[in-house]
Design a protein around this motif. Structure first.
Motif, mmCIF file in Angstrom:
data_model
loop_
_atom_site.group_PDB
_atom_site.id
_atom_site.type_symbol
_atom_site.label_atom_id
_atom_site.label_comp_id
_atom_site.label_asym_id
_atom_site.label_seq_id
_atom_site.Cartn_x
_atom_site.Cartn_y
_atom_site.Cartn_z
ATOM 1 N N GLY A 427 0.804 -1.212 0.000
ATOM 2 C CA GLY A 427 0.000 0.000 0.000
ATOM 3 C C GLY A 427 0.839 1.265 0.000
ATOM 4 O O GLY A 427 0.412 2.295 -0.529
ATOM 5 N N ARG A 428 2.033 1.210 0.569
ATOM 6 C CA ARG A 428 2.900 2.396 0.578
ATOM 7 C C ARG A 428 3.294 2.799 -0.833
ATOM 8 O O ARG A 428 3.458 3.994 -1.120
ATOM 9 C CB ARG A 428 4.132 2.125 1.422
ATOM 10 C CG ARG A 428 3.862 1.882 2.899
ATOM 11 C CD ARG A 428 5.139 1.568 3.640
ATOM 12 N NE ARG A 428 5.822 0.409 3.057
ATOM 13 C CZ ARG A 428 7.032 -0.003 3.422
ATOM 14 N NH1 ARG A 428 7.713 0.655 4.352
ATOM 15 N NH2 ARG A 428 7.595 -1.057 2.845
ATOM 16 N N THR A 429 3.444 1.807 -1.717
ATOM 17 C CA THR A 429 3.769 2.110 -3.116
ATOM 18 C C THR A 429 2.636 2.891 -3.762
ATOM 19 O O THR A 429 2.865 3.891 -4.459
ATOM 20 C CB THR A 429 4.016 0.806 -3.891
ATOM 21 O OG1 THR A 429 5.134 0.127 -3.316
ATOM 22 C CG2 THR A 429 4.286 1.087 -5.363
ATOM 23 N N LEU A 430 1.405 2.447 -3.538
ATOM 24 C CA LEU A 430 0.247 3.116 -4.141
ATOM 25 C C LEU A 430 0.044 4.495 -3.548
ATOM 26 O O LEU A 430 -0.323 5.434 -4.259
ATOM 27 C CB LEU A 430 -1.002 2.249 -3.945
ATOM 28 C CG LEU A 430 -0.926 0.837 -4.529
ATOM 29 C CD1 LEU A 430 -2.182 0.055 -4.194
ATOM 30 C CD2 LEU A 430 -0.712 0.892 -6.041
ATOM 31 N N ALA A 431 0.289 4.642 -2.255
ATOM 32 C CA ALA A 431 0.098 5.936 -1.602
ATOM 33 C C ALA A 431 1.024 7.000 -2.175
ATOM 34 O O ALA A 431 0.689 8.189 -2.175
ATOM 35 C CB ALA A 431 0.328 5.798 -0.104
ATOM 36 N N GLY A 432 2.166 6.579 -2.698
ATOM 37 C CA GLY A 432 3.118 7.538 -3.244
ATOM 38 C C GLY A 432 2.940 7.839 -4.718
ATOM 39 O O GLY A 432 3.713 8.630 -5.282
ATOM 40 N N MET A 433 1.935 7.222 -5.351
ATOM 41 C CA MET A 433 1.724 7.420 -6.789
ATOM 42 C C MET A 433 0.664 8.484 -7.047
ATOM 43 O O MET A 433 -0.324 8.573 -6.319
ATOM 44 C CB MET A 433 1.266 6.110 -7.442
ATOM 45 C CG MET A 433 2.302 5.003 -7.461
ATOM 46 S SD MET A 433 1.612 3.443 -8.105
ATOM 47 C CE MET A 433 1.104 3.953 -9.765
ATOM 48 N N PRO A 434 0.817 9.294 -8.103
ATOM 49 C CA PRO A 434 -0.258 10.209 -8.499
ATOM 50 C C PRO A 434 -1.367 9.445 -9.214
ATOM 51 O O PRO A 434 -1.151 8.324 -9.702
ATOM 52 C CB PRO A 434 0.443 11.174 -9.465
ATOM 53 C CG PRO A 434 1.528 10.335 -10.072
ATOM 54 C CD PRO A 434 2.007 9.412 -8.973
ATOM 55 N N MET A 435 -2.555 10.036 -9.272
ATOM 56 C CA MET A 435 -3.640 9.413 -10.030
ATOM 57 C C MET A 435 -3.256 9.395 -11.509
ATOM 58 O O MET A 435 -2.806 10.397 -12.050
ATOM 59 C CB MET A 435 -4.937 10.201 -9.850
ATOM 60 C CG MET A 435 -6.178 9.508 -10.388
ATOM 61 S SD MET A 435 -6.638 8.029 -9.466
ATOM 62 C CE MET A 435 -7.410 8.737 -8.008
ATOM 63 N N PRO A 436 -3.396 8.249 -12.186
ATOM 64 C CA PRO A 436 -2.994 8.188 -13.606
ATOM 65 C C PRO A 436 -3.849 9.105 -14.471
ATOM 66 O O PRO A 436 -5.049 9.267 -14.238
ATOM 67 C CB PRO A 436 -3.202 6.719 -13.969
ATOM 68 C CG PRO A 436 -4.139 6.182 -12.940
ATOM 69 C CD PRO A 436 -3.872 6.960 -11.690
ATOM 70 N N ARG A 437 -3.217 9.672 -15.494
ATOM 71 C CA ARG A 437 -3.917 10.626 -16.370
ATOM 72 C C ARG A 437 -3.893 10.214 -17.834
ATOM 73 O O ARG A 437 -4.614 10.788 -18.637
ATOM 74 C CB ARG A 437 -3.280 12.017 -16.232
ATOM 75 C CG ARG A 437 -3.482 12.663 -14.874
ATOM 76 C CD ARG A 437 -4.928 12.984 -14.626
ATOM 77 N NE ARG A 437 -5.160 13.585 -13.319
ATOM 78 C CZ ARG A 437 -6.372 13.847 -12.831
ATOM 79 N NH1 ARG A 437 -7.449 13.553 -13.545
ATOM 80 N NH2 ARG A 437 -6.504 14.387 -11.645
#
Length: 551
Positions: A427-437
């Motif tokens: 989950g830490r990986t996802l928390a650091g990602m921006p929403m895809p555009r």
């Protein structure tokens, strides 16, 4: 559903008003008087493509309108509730907060830590168990199309009726005047909602239908080649024709009759509230759930789905005929909350030998015991809470803080080594990602997971099964196939728009269900703050002109 339809007869067709723009001109016309938003649960792009040549009625009309055959529920958690949360909010589940049908809130004081997406867990004496929850919009963080329309013009009326509560609730929003869904007692709504005489009459007709035994439907020639028995653990599927005994509510839901009931109820409610007949634009929301129940019960192929697709086309045709007869200028959008995948037993015989059922070795309790043994942990109870052998896993609060990451790392390592696993993402990986555009067909698996990630509600790690691994360990009559994966057979859905006089075109390039809100808002002249949604307005005007606001 004939009993309901007969209570509100209509006369012959009446000419419908002009479209958004006259063909070939850039002149902007008046907004439609009524928006009809339809979701067909589990109506995948694959089903639309497969049966499109057989449509002759309602779906044929839409298939000759503005057609985006490769729409996307772009996120990873391709389930009913998150899918419906995107359709009229313009937002991915990571923004709507509706990350799954069920997830876990370990901070709850009640014993049942699992929460249902359309419940209010603060209501005393309730739980997420079926029939024991308090239906609510508690978890939806963002406004819907109906909410935006009502804010722009308080005269707007919004009615939402569906086969499932989570469909009616997630699309209806907070400002809906009426929100109804099917139940054994007819139409159900929130606690304390008192039905009108019209709703009571509709409910009685539905109860009568449920209480009536049904003979097998005739099998059209087009369905003959699809009727082939497939053995499963408790019998066969693939040759059914919706025969049922009186009082079988589940059988009623998993048949074309339930869609007919919802459409007839929607037409009656429109008539009773005179939607589309005032100076403002109104919104009628329709959630059709039979395709999903049929897919789960019998799979996406076979005589059952063929009969369902032809009936859906026919029922929508009858519904549109009734709408035409009102003379109201209405615009339609139809899409789905997710796609679906056929049962592995049939896939294995149809050129997909890699299709299998999930191993019980991946069950949350089994993983918990393996991690305990590897780390030498002696604590009682499971280490993880999870709703299935895939998706979000939550580390128990009984695990000391100093041990949490060690437990997560061990679980990720053990699960990742299983041959049915594609990957496990912290989950830490996802928390650091921006929403895809970027365009959704290009999204990585991690980007799909990010679109479903909410830091307050998502798990400590997310388990992704390989493609064509069905997360149901055993087949049994009533639940043989499912959806919910990150793969395109579950993500791709049709997006169909129609309005009388609107020049048809087809655009095969991918769009997303989050684009529906800004597109429909543009038709009715409602402005939206771009930083509060994830979608974009789709230009429905062929050639010169656009329904979308200038950038």
């Amino acid at each position: 559903m004939p009993a309901l339809a007969q209570q509100a007869p209509v006369s012959g067709p009446v000419p419908v008003a002009a479209a958004v723009t006259a063909p070939g001109t850039a002149e902007r016309q008046a907004p439609p008087k009524l928006i009809i938003a339809i979701s067909v649960d589990q109506f995948s792009a694959d089903l639309f493509t497969q049966y499109r040549p057989l449509f002759t009625a309602g779906l044929a009309r839409l298939a000759n309108g503005i057609v985006f055959p490769q729409g996307y529920q772009a996120h990873a958690a391709t389930e009913t509730c998150p899918g419906h949360s995107t359709i009229l909010t313009g937002s991915h589940p990571g923004r709507t907060g509706v990350i799954a049908n069920n997830w876990f809130d370990l901070s709850l004081t009640r014993d049942d830590k699992r929460v249902y997406c359309s419940e209010d867990p603060t209501v005393a004496g309730t739980s997420s168990s079926s029939g024991r929850y308090a239906p609510s919009l508690h978890y939806l963080r963002v406004p819907t199309l109906g909410d935006w329309m009502t804010r722009a013009d308080p005269r707007t009326q919004v009615v939402s009726v569906a086969g499932k509560d989570r469909a009616a609730i997630m699309m209806g929003g907070r400002e809906a005047d009426e929100t109804w869904w099917l139940s054994p007692q007819g139409l159900a709504s929130y606690r304390g909602t008192q039905p009108s005489e019209t709703v009571s009459a509709i409910s009685q007709a539905i109860v009568n239908a449920i209480g009536t035994a049904r003979a097998p439907l005739d099998l059209p020639a087009a369905c003959g080649s699809r009727s082939l028995a497939v053995p499963i653990a408790t019998g066969t599927v693939g040759t059914g024709r919706f025969e049922r005994v009186a009082g079988n509510f589940r059988g009623f839901l998993a048949s074309p009759e339930s869609d007919g009931a919802v459409l007839a109820a929607a037409a009656r409610l429109r008539e009773q509230r005179r939607l589309g007949e005032g100076p403002q634009t109104d919104l009628l929301i329709v959630g059709l759930s039979a395709t999903d129940y049929v897919g789960h019960s019998f799979g996406t192929e076979g005589s059952e789905m063929c009969l369902q697709m032809l009936a859906l086309d026919r029922e929508l045709g009858d519904f549109f005929t009734r709408m035409d007869a009102t003379g109201i200028d209405y615009a339609v959008v139809l899409t789905a909350d997710h796609g679906g995948h056929d049962l592995p037993e049939r896939n294995q015989t149809n050129a997909a030998p890699e299709a299998v059922r999930v191993s019980m070795d991946l069950a949350p309790d089994a993983i918990s015991e393996r991690v305990k043994r590897e780390l030498g942990l002696t604590m009682a109870g499971p280490l993880f809470a999870a709703d299935a052998p895939f998706g979000d896993f939550y580390v128990s609060r009984s695990v000391p803080q100093a041990q949490r990451q060690r437990v997560i790392d061990a679980a990720i390592r053990i699960i990742s080594a299983h041959p049915q696993i594609d990957r496990v993402v912290d989950g830490r990986t996802l928390a650091g990602m921006p929403m895809p555009r970027r365009s959704p067909e290009l999204w990585s698996v991690e980007e799909r997971l990010r679109a479903s990630y909410d830091p307050e509600r998502s798990g400590d790690f997310v388990v992704v099964l390989k493609a064509r691994v069905t997360p149901i360990p055993e087949s049994g009559l009533g639940y043989v196939a499912t959806h919910g994966s990150v793969w395109d057979y579950d993500r791709r859905v049709p997006m169909l728009f129609w309005r009388a006089g609107l020049r048809p075109f087809e655009q095969p390039n991918p769009v997303m269900t989050v684009d529906i809100l800004p597109t429909m808002a543009s038709l009715v002249g409602v402005s939206l703050p771009a930083d509060q949604i994830d979608g974009r307005c789709l230009d429905l005007i062929a050639g010169a002109g656009s329904n979308c606001p200038a950038p």
